[in-house]
Design an enzyme around this catalytic site. Sequence first.
Site, PDB file in Angstrom:
ATOM      1  N   PRO A   2       0.827  -1.215   0.000  1.00 42.71           N
ATOM      2  CA  PRO A   2       0.000   0.000   0.000  1.00 42.71           C
ATOM      3  C   PRO A   2       0.860   1.264   0.000  1.00 42.71           C
ATOM      4  CG  PRO A   2      -0.773  -1.562   1.652  1.00 42.71           C
ATOM      5  CD  PRO A   2       0.536  -2.090   1.146  1.00 42.71           C
ATOM      6  N   GLU A   3       0.396   2.279  -0.736  1.00 37.89           N
ATOM      7  CA  GLU A   3       1.104   3.553  -0.746  1.00 37.89           C
ATOM      8  C   GLU A   3       0.565   4.438   0.376  1.00 37.89           C
ATOM      9  OE1 GLU A   3       2.354   5.138  -4.411  1.00 37.89           O
ATOM     10  OE2 GLU A   3       2.075   3.268  -5.513  1.00 37.89           O
ATOM     11  N   LYS A  52       4.415   5.053   4.987  1.00 38.85           N
ATOM     12  CA  LYS A  52       3.716   3.769   4.985  1.00 38.85           C
ATOM     13  C   LYS A  52       3.602   3.166   6.381  1.00 38.85           C
ATOM     14  CE  LYS A  52       5.293   2.975   0.251  1.00 38.85           C
ATOM     15  NZ  LYS A  52       5.952   2.071  -0.710  1.00 38.85           N
ATOM     16  N   ARG A 258      11.960  -2.968  -8.720  1.00 40.66           N
ATOM     17  CA  ARG A 258      10.557  -2.631  -8.974  1.00 40.66           C
ATOM     18  C   ARG A 258      10.367  -2.257 -10.442  1.00 40.66           C
ATOM     19  NH1 ARG A 258       7.789  -1.168  -4.368  1.00 40.66           N
ATOM     20  NH2 ARG A 258       5.955  -1.426  -5.709  1.00 40.66           N
TER      21      ARG A 258
END
Length: 269
Positions: A2-3, A52, A258
């Site tokens: 989650p951001e 986060k 990523r």
Amino acid sequence: MPEGHTIHRLAGEHRRAFGGRAVRAESPQGRFAAGALRIDGRVLTEADAHGKHLLLGFDDERWLHVHLGIYGKYAFGQAPVPAPTGMVRLRLSNAGRYADLRGPNTCELLDPAGKAALHARLGPDPLRADADPEAAWRRISRSRVSVGILLMDQSVVAGVGNIYRAEALFRQGIDPSRPGRDLTHGQWEAIWADLVLLMAEGVRVGHIDTVRPEHTPEAMGRPPRVDGHGGEVYVYRRSTMPCFLCGTEIRTEVLAGRNLFWCPACQVG
């Protein structure tokens, strides 16, 4: 993972469900049993987020620190509180609501010094009123590392993930491979302002939308995005598709583990 907007939404949900009231805390899974016992019956006084990281403050000055990581999830529900199912690390509940935490990367209690140390190692969060974008600029402007990597470094900017990284750089027309020290201060200010705008909208609506009004499906007469992340985006997960602005094929490559997405025509220099 989650951001940051998701974590700020979780903080707000905890405030609404439990703020100012005593909570029941238990660890059905057992892995946080000792910690749950220490906050059981305490009043939730604050719910905060930095990047986060979710931080829940109690009336004994302890802070519950949660980092969801890749697999962590929260589930909120209404009373009557059901029997827990699955591997629930922590359940908070009161007479009206409950929240189940499963699979977090971190679930621990911090004292005030520990909380201060956590904030100190994180960069400014675009969603926090106390954020200082100049602190991030001081690191970015001296770095030979690409801006695409720097924006994902939580010690530089907290809360930005893969989607916001790709979309903010596209919206500002900046090549993600450009070294941080080659950015101008004005470009950094524009990136920061865009992150503040986009992430605040993410908190408001609960998903990530980054396209400007003139590029929505309705405005362009194109099909809406169909993706588990929801929302309309310019480049994220649009590899090999044509750019909405110039028609060039969106590219992707792995950067620091990523997937990075960008338009080679719109993001130059």
